[in-house]
Write a protein that holds these residues in place. Structure first.
Motif, PDB file in Angstrom:
ATOM      1  N   HIS A 260       0.862  -1.181   0.000  1.00 32.22           N
ATOM      2  CA  HIS A 260       0.000   0.000   0.000  1.00 32.22           C
ATOM      3  C   HIS A 260       0.899   1.232   0.000  1.00 32.22           C
TER       4      HIS A 260
ATOM      5  N   HIS B 155       1.565   4.838  -2.580  1.00 34.59           N
ATOM      6  CA  HIS B 155       1.084   5.624  -3.724  1.00 34.59           C
ATOM      7  C   HIS B 155       2.273   6.252  -4.441  1.00 34.59           C
TER       8      HIS B 155
ATOM      9  N   HIS C   7      -9.545   1.325  -1.101  1.00 32.78           N
ATOM     10  CA  HIS C   7      -9.483   2.132   0.118  1.00 32.78           C
ATOM     11  C   HIS C   7     -10.917   2.260   0.631  1.00 32.78           C
TER      12      HIS C   7
ATOM     13  N   HIS D  79      -6.649   0.179   4.407  1.00 36.93           N
ATOM     14  CA  HIS D  79      -7.100   0.809   5.660  1.00 36.93           C
ATOM     15  C   HIS D  79      -8.192  -0.062   6.301  1.00 36.93           C
TER      16      HIS D  79
ATOM     17  N   ASP E 271       2.307   3.791   2.689  1.00 36.76           N
ATOM     18  CA  ASP E 271       1.338   4.733   2.103  1.00 36.76           C
ATOM     19  C   ASP E 271       2.000   5.833   1.261  1.00 36.76           C
TER      20      ASP E 271
HETATM   21 ZN    ZN Z   1      -3.502   4.891   0.684  1.00 35.96          ZN
END
Ligand code: ZN
Length: 350
Positions: A18, A20, A195, A220, A280
């Protein structure tokens, strides 16, 4: 304990499921790219600043999409540098989100995707780290934009483009709005992740993603704890939740003295849920893979056996094809045990 824990969390074999792409840009690289459009170093520093109650990172990602990125080669550089940084912290495999809708005005999907995949290939050669790409729905854009994304993915198939995700602000943008994109991607053989249950949003979003859209895992997902029956079903089904210890929503909304105690990450495994910690947006969250895993111990109180379980949850829930996934699972377990015996001869984190 802290030196041994640092050594251990740095060296233990890790996946990151996870992260980005645009949240992973090194600050120095951002500053260099931003200078091309007249942004000052002070402006970049302000974007990367993170105080005790961080306001989130979405505005930084939008700045990249709308002002800073100029060419697909920028994506190659960002992907390559991120994987270099991740590999330096023991990450062996990464699954990376990218929102093509936001950069379509700069370069078309196929060109952006190929640039990222070239970055992945170069990083695999130079640092021995593997990566898969998960094009992701920008849920602040329209459902039609999401459908178009699924069509781009179907028209430009490449092996490392493994699945579809959804991100950006969840509030008032439930996953079912984008049902057509999910259906196209699933029919096309892509893996799915969403998400959901971030930003304190209703656990219904987790339920919808799993039961209606048939996603394979949840990113999440913290609010699933508010619906015990749903949490029990997720536990029974073995759904993986890719959690983020540095998630800004809880840093912002929980009192600092209660943050670690009340954070849902602490309670999810006790509810039988499978979790795996992830970075993240690492430079923006001021976190590394090593620190991410340290937080699981130092902030949330997990022990050695928990870390081993989280590591294996991640490998099992990854989108790696078989038999590579099974091979990594066995190799990680063996390496973890040898490293644990070396760093913690008593068998506990003390
Ligand atoms: Zn995320």
């Amino acid at each position: 304990m802290s030196d041994a824990l640092e050594t251990f969390c740095h060296a233990m074999p890790k996946v990151d499921l996870h992260v980005h792409l645009l949240g992973a840009v090194r600050q120095a690289t951002f500053a260099e790219m931003a200078a091309r459009c007249g942004m000052t170093a002070a402006e970049t520093e302000a974007l990367y600043a993170r105080d005790a109650k961080p306001k989130g990172v979405l505005h930084v990602l939008r700045t990249l999409e709308q002002r800073v990125l100029r060419q697909s080669g920028d994506l190659h550089r960002i992907a390559y540098e991120h994987l270099q940084d991740a590999a330096a912290h023991g990450v062996r495999h990464s699954e990376i989100f990218w929102n093509p809708t936001g950069t379509e005005h700069i370069f078309p999907y196929a060109k952006g995707a190929d640039a990222i995949l070239a970055g992945f290939a170069d990083a695999a050669t130079d640092f021995g780290v593997s990566a898969l790409l998960i094009p992701s729905i920008d849920r602040e854009a329209t459902p039609e934009d999401a459908t178009q994304l699924a069509e781009w993915m179907l028209a430009h198939r490449r092996d490392p483009i493994i699945g579809m995700g959804i991100d950006y602000r969840e509030t008032d943008r439930p996953p079912e709005l984008f049902w057509k994109a999910w259906r196209l991607a699933k029919q096309g053989g892509f893996r799915l992740t969403a998400h959901a249950g971030e930003f304190g949003c209703h656990p219904r979003n987790v339920e919808t993603a799993l039961d209606l859209l048939e996603v394979d895992r949840i990113d999440h997902g913290y609010t699933v704890l508010e619906d015990p029956a749903l949490a029990a079903r997720c536990a029974e089904r073995g759904v993986l939740f890719t959690v983020v210890p540095t998630n800004s929503y809880y840093l912002r909304t929980l009192p600092p003295e209660r943050w670690a105690e009340d954070h849902p990450i602490r309670r999810m495994p006790a509810a039988g849920l499978l979790i795996h910690p992830n970075t993240d947006d690492p430079p923006l969250h001021q976190v590394t893979p090593t620190r991410c895993w340290r937080m699981m111990v130092e902030d949330f109180g997990f022990g050695l056996a928990d870390l081993r379980g989280f590591m294996l949850n991640g490998v099992r829930g990854s989108f790696l094809p078989e038999p590579a996934r099974r091979h990594i699972e066995a190799a990680f377990a063996e390496e973890f045990d040898a490293l644990a015996a070396e760093c913690f001869p008593q068998g506990v984190l003390s």
